[in-house]
Structure formats: C-alpha cells, structure tokens
Motif scaffolding. Sequence first.
Motif, mmCIF file in Angstrom:
data_model
loop_
_atom_site.group_PDB
_atom_site.id
_atom_site.type_symbol
_atom_site.label_atom_id
_atom_site.label_comp_id
_atom_site.label_asym_id
_atom_site.label_seq_id
_atom_site.Cartn_x
_atom_site.Cartn_y
_atom_site.Cartn_z
ATOM 1 N N UNK A 306 1.074 -1.154 0.014
ATOM 2 C CA UNK A 306 -0.011 0.020 0.097
ATOM 3 C C UNK A 306 0.846 1.094 -0.062
ATOM 4 N N UNK A 307 1.889 1.174 0.934
ATOM 5 C CA UNK A 307 2.660 2.301 0.823
ATOM 6 C C UNK A 307 3.462 2.500 -0.425
ATOM 7 N N UNK A 308 3.930 1.523 -1.113
ATOM 8 C CA UNK A 308 4.336 1.654 -2.638
ATOM 9 C C UNK A 308 3.337 2.299 -3.683
ATOM 10 N N UNK A 309 2.235 1.828 -3.458
ATOM 11 C CA UNK A 309 1.221 2.254 -4.443
ATOM 12 C C UNK A 309 1.138 3.817 -4.066
ATOM 13 N N UNK A 310 1.269 4.338 -2.919
ATOM 14 C CA UNK A 310 1.064 5.687 -2.739
ATOM 15 C C UNK A 310 2.213 6.448 -3.443
ATOM 16 N N UNK A 311 3.442 6.212 -3.145
ATOM 17 C CA UNK A 311 4.548 6.638 -3.702
ATOM 18 C C UNK A 311 4.683 6.467 -5.281
ATOM 19 N N UNK A 312 4.164 5.414 -5.888
ATOM 20 C CA UNK A 312 4.180 5.396 -7.483
ATOM 21 C C UNK A 312 2.894 6.416 -8.007
ATOM 22 N N UNK A 313 1.827 6.546 -7.086
ATOM 23 C CA UNK A 313 0.704 7.393 -7.597
ATOM 24 C C UNK A 313 1.294 8.931 -7.583
ATOM 25 N N UNK A 314 2.277 9.314 -6.387
ATOM 26 C CA UNK A 314 2.662 10.474 -6.358
ATOM 27 C C UNK A 314 3.931 10.737 -7.485
ATOM 28 N N UNK A 315 4.559 9.749 -7.698
ATOM 29 C CA UNK A 315 5.430 9.881 -8.984
ATOM 30 C C UNK A 315 5.220 9.800 -10.283
ATOM 31 N N UNK A 316 3.519 9.739 -10.466
ATOM 32 C CA UNK A 316 3.159 9.686 -11.630
ATOM 33 C C UNK A 316 2.691 8.395 -12.114
ATOM 34 N N UNK A 317 3.019 7.225 -11.760
ATOM 35 C CA UNK A 317 2.694 6.048 -12.136
ATOM 36 C C UNK A 317 1.564 5.181 -11.623
ATOM 37 N N UNK A 318 0.472 6.070 -12.326
ATOM 38 C CA UNK A 318 -0.720 5.858 -11.636
ATOM 39 C C UNK A 318 -1.381 4.418 -12.099
ATOM 40 N N UNK A 319 -1.043 3.876 -13.296
ATOM 41 C CA UNK A 319 -1.484 2.555 -13.559
ATOM 42 C C UNK A 319 -0.891 1.389 -12.689
ATOM 43 N N UNK A 320 0.375 1.363 -12.423
ATOM 44 C CA UNK A 320 0.591 0.229 -11.493
ATOM 45 C C UNK A 320 0.315 0.549 -10.014
ATOM 46 N N UNK A 321 -0.059 1.868 -9.715
ATOM 47 C CA UNK A 321 -0.609 2.106 -8.447
ATOM 48 C C UNK A 321 -2.027 1.658 -8.179
ATOM 49 N N UNK A 322 -2.765 1.909 -9.443
ATOM 50 C CA UNK A 322 -4.342 1.348 -9.264
ATOM 51 C C UNK A 322 -4.017 -0.074 -9.329
ATOM 52 N N UNK A 323 -3.410 -0.611 -10.034
ATOM 53 C CA UNK A 323 -3.309 -2.102 -10.044
ATOM 54 C C UNK A 323 -3.135 -2.832 -8.590
ATOM 55 N N UNK A 324 -2.012 -2.159 -8.036
ATOM 56 C CA UNK A 324 -1.802 -2.521 -6.684
ATOM 57 C C UNK A 324 -2.908 -2.440 -5.763
ATOM 58 N N UNK A 325 -3.643 -1.265 -5.675
ATOM 59 C CA UNK A 325 -4.756 -1.074 -4.903
ATOM 60 C C UNK A 325 -6.040 -1.932 -5.167
ATOM 61 N N UNK A 326 -6.212 -2.469 -6.392
ATOM 62 C CA UNK A 326 -7.131 -3.407 -6.670
ATOM 63 C C UNK A 326 -6.756 -4.689 -5.778
ATOM 64 N N UNK A 327 -5.447 -5.167 -6.073
ATOM 65 C CA UNK A 327 -5.145 -6.442 -5.300
ATOM 66 C C UNK A 327 -5.439 -6.107 -3.997
ATOM 67 N N UNK A 328 -5.104 -4.847 -3.284
ATOM 68 C CA UNK A 328 -5.129 -4.847 -1.948
ATOM 69 C C UNK A 328 -6.555 -5.021 -1.360
ATOM 70 N N UNK A 329 -7.569 -4.397 -1.897
ATOM 71 C CA UNK A 329 -8.836 -4.319 -1.709
ATOM 72 C C UNK A 329 -9.484 -5.556 -1.930
#
Length: 596
Positions: A306-329
């Motif tokens: 989850x922490x990694x997804x937050x950082x990826x989102x802030x760095x502009x890699x929304x696609x990977x962050x979104x995929x991670x969050x879907x897995x987490x939920x």
Amino acid sequence: MNNSLQKALQAFNQQQYMHALQLLSSHTNKTADWYTLNSLCLSAVNRITDAEQCYLQGLRLHSKNVGLLDNYTNLLCKQKKYADCIQFCEYNTASLSLEKPRLNYIESLINQDELLKAEHFIKETSPSQSTLIRYHWLTLELYERFGDLKHIEDYFRTELPAQLKGQFHFVYKQACNYRNLGKFAEALALLQMLLKQQPSAELHYIVGCTYYDLQQCEQAEAHLKACLELAPNYVPAHESLNKLYWEHAQSELMSSYTQTFKHYDANPVLIHSQIGQLLQLDKLEEALLVSSEATQSYPQNLDLLHAHSIILDRKGDEETAFSLLQRLVKEAPHNARYSIDLANFYIQQGEYSSAISHLETAVKFNPNNQELWAYLSIAWRLSNNDKYHWLTNLDKFVKVMELPAPAGFRTFADFNHQLQELMISLHTNKLQPLDQSVRSGSQTQGHLLQRSNQLIDLFKTSMSQCINQYLTQLPEDVNHPLLARNHKRFVARGSWSVKLEEGGFHANHIHPQGWLSAPSYISIPAEMSKDDATKNGWLKLGETSLNLGERESIAREICPEEGQIIIFPSYIWHGTYQLKSNSPRLTIPCDIMPLK
C-alpha cells in the motif's frame, strides 16, 4: 478428571500443546473440561478460529460452565473481538453473574465506547481478592476514556486499595495520568523511580516524551535513544525522535532508522514507518527506493504494498498504483484505507459509480470511519446523488454559536483575554507540525482540555454548553452516520490549540476517527472581516484535498468571530483561506465523540 484427560492437562502444562491435542483427539467422553482444555491447546498453537468454535460447541452443551465462560470471553478480549464478547454476554446472561466473564464484558464495553453501560456494571461489581487488580485497572481505564483525569487523580488518593498503590503498573498509570494533566514534573518523578526499579524500552520512551513535554530536548533525545538500544524496532521512539529532529536538529532527520538498519535485520513494520516519515518529509525518491526494495523482500506484506502504491501515484505511475490497490482491496476488503485510496482513483477518473460501490462496501465493515463518509460525500455530489444532501445537510449540521461567559465573568470577552494569554504561552514550537493540516503555524502537544488549569476548566464548561445545545437540536435518523450515534452525551477525545501566523492556513482535511469537529475561536486578527472579498483566514467547508480542479466545490464559507464555536460533522471537508495579518489567528479545535 479421568486418566487420559489428566495426561493431556499435564502435556498442556509442559507446553507440549500438539501432544495434548493428540491425546484429546482420542478422548470420546467430551465433557466441559475437555472442551476447555482442547480450546486452550488450540489457542496455544494459534488456531484461534478453531478454538472459538470449540468453545462455542462446548457452551451449547454446557452453557453455564464457569471454565468455558471464563476462557471463551477471555479469548475474545485478547483477540480484541469486543463486539463479539458483548453480544455473547448479553445473549448468555449467566456469564454476567460470574466475576471473570463480567469483567471481560466490562472491558469490552469500555473498548466499544459503551461507557455509560460499563460504568453501571462496574459500580454493581464487588471484586474478590483474585480479581481486585483487574477491577481497579478497568475502573481507571473507564474514567480515562471518560476524560475524567481529575477523578483518576482522586481515585489514586482515596479509592485505590493501599496494597495496590505501590504496584508497578498502577504507579505507571498514575504517572501517565499526571502527564495527561500537564503535571509533567510529577509524572517524571514517578517514571524515573520506576526506571531505576525496572529499566525497559517502554519506560525510556515515556520518560523521553515527558522530557520533551518539559522542553528538555537533550534528555528527551537521550532516553529515546536508550529505548532504541533496548528495542531497535520500537516504532514510536523512531517517530518521536524524527519529530524532535524536525523541530530542533533537522540534519539528524531519519538518522535513527539508518542506524537501526545498519546494525539489525530489517523489520517490515519499521520499514513501513520509515516510508511514512519520508512521505511526510516529501522525500519521494528516497521513499520509492525503500518501498521498491521492501516490496521485493516482503511481497505479501499488504501495508508495504500500500505504501508503495502511494509513492507510485505521487511519482506519476498511476497505472501500477491502481493495479496494486485493486489487489489490496480484493485481499483485504475490510481495510478502509485501501478502499478509500482505490475510490480516490475512481473519483479522479470520473468513475463515480465504481467509487461508490467500493466505499459503500467498506462502510459496512467500518460504519464509524469518517473518511469513508467523506469520500462518499464527494462521489455522491459529483454523481448528483441525493444522498449527498442527506449526509452533509449544512443547514442542519453546521452551527455557529456564541460561547457563553463562564461563571465569574460578565462576558466571554472578559474571560477570553486571560485565555488568549494562556494559549499563547503554550505555543512553544516554532515550526509547523510534521503530521498535521497546519501550514505556517504551530500546534500544541497532547490533549489540551485534559490539562489541570482553571482557565481551561472554565472554557470546557462554556464549550460543553454549546455542544449539549447542538446535540439536543439534531433530528433523528437511525441510518445516518452522525444522527444514529447521538445519545445526547459526549466526551472530548482530542483537543489542541492552533496558532496561524502570516501566510498560514489549514490544508483541506477531515477527522477520520472523530464524530463532531468543534473549533473555538480565541483570537481573530482585525483584518479578518465579513466584508473582506479575499476571505482572509475564513473557514471553508466542502472543498477536498483531492485537487479536482473545476470539479471542486466550496459548500460554505464562514468568517469566524472571536468567542464563537463552529460545530459540524467530522466527515465534512474543511480548511481555511490563507491568513494575511501580522497578528495570529488562535483557535482551540476539539474532536467530540458520542457516549452511549
């Protein structure tokens, strides 16, 4: 107890739990003792669900057995399944006539904030010698949750049995109570005495925090470091050191983490804390490096992902962050934080129905989480859903009230001159807090309204009158997250003072663990005016922290006046316009929680 059961008990007492389970599995006569022992063995090998089921099977056959009732309710408390314990005890009323299950029930009520009911039961309980310690501990816990720290002070003096007054844990509790009252010197004296008797990481930590309260930063640093020498992965000590360094020695920021990872094996909980601190410091590159390595080392750790997804989102890699969050939920549907962050993605993309679906599912598991309701308010507003108005109804739920004059004062303004001086004296930090909404300002430490001070007590009385009036005016709705919890009684769970300086403001935010927010306005600069087109220092409601551009909406703007309190639900987004004045804007915000 027959011979085979006796052998199983002997194996259990020798911590040979698997052997005990083998012996019990061949036992055909399943008595209450068998169910109790088998459940205890299952708990000992961490088969908690099986243990719970075994207890319940035994209780269906032996509903009044003392051993089963004692141990089952004890297990529920240990697992923090307080709601389950309450439900069971209120169904199996025989348990409430037994001392240990009754105390487990009271502990559960306290932890579920059913404080009035807990108070009733604890007053009706007469402890035996074997439960004396726990009874008095729970009594102190209850008054602590009520916020009645002066009652606790009196309790130690007049009601706690003499044989308990010198016991380590009660002295520690008394020291913590002194600290919460703002009596830091008294707290430190007791804590140092305990530290000499029984040195521990936790004691060094609380001593360090108390030195920080006294603004003795070198001693605070020394004890926090001593804590980490004994317990290198003690997360609160790392975070407290970082807070100290932020305020007084920024060159040392993050140094405790570096030293720990240099000399000890990595710990995923500490790594998660490290990432959180780096994010607060806006060190995205370093945070990304740490989180990338951490998720490779601990690929199944959901919090690190989850922490990694937050950082990826802030760095502009929304696609990977979104995929991670879907897995987490998918893997943790009960986790409100994961659902909120996934919903944020859907809101940003304009997929409001998907956001609503995830949030409405999450709120079933976390009905009192104010952040879930805050995000639902965004999605409902943007999708033109009538539930937005049902939830936020500013005309009913936002009230501006005049604080009444305390006893002995003709007007609140007369009293407020003294209160202003007190509040200014408490703002000792020069920098904005690292982890709060304040920008270009300062915030006091600890629970302000719990401090032992006559002026604060008088202010509490005025504030309480307004909140009581607010609660009596609310309508009823058993399905509404604000109204359903209104039992016309409340407790202040958090309070502090904020001093905004020139250019200062509150970033838009909500209070996730609150119920009502109630800022009181103690000092307002002359430049703040209802006629000011720039809305200098005004409160604004409705605008979010999501940076939605043209989709943002400010639902209401209020120019507060000195001596006013503004009360509204904690899930309503709020922030302030920038302050443009050489004079400070001084407030006392408060988190209000319902009592039932």
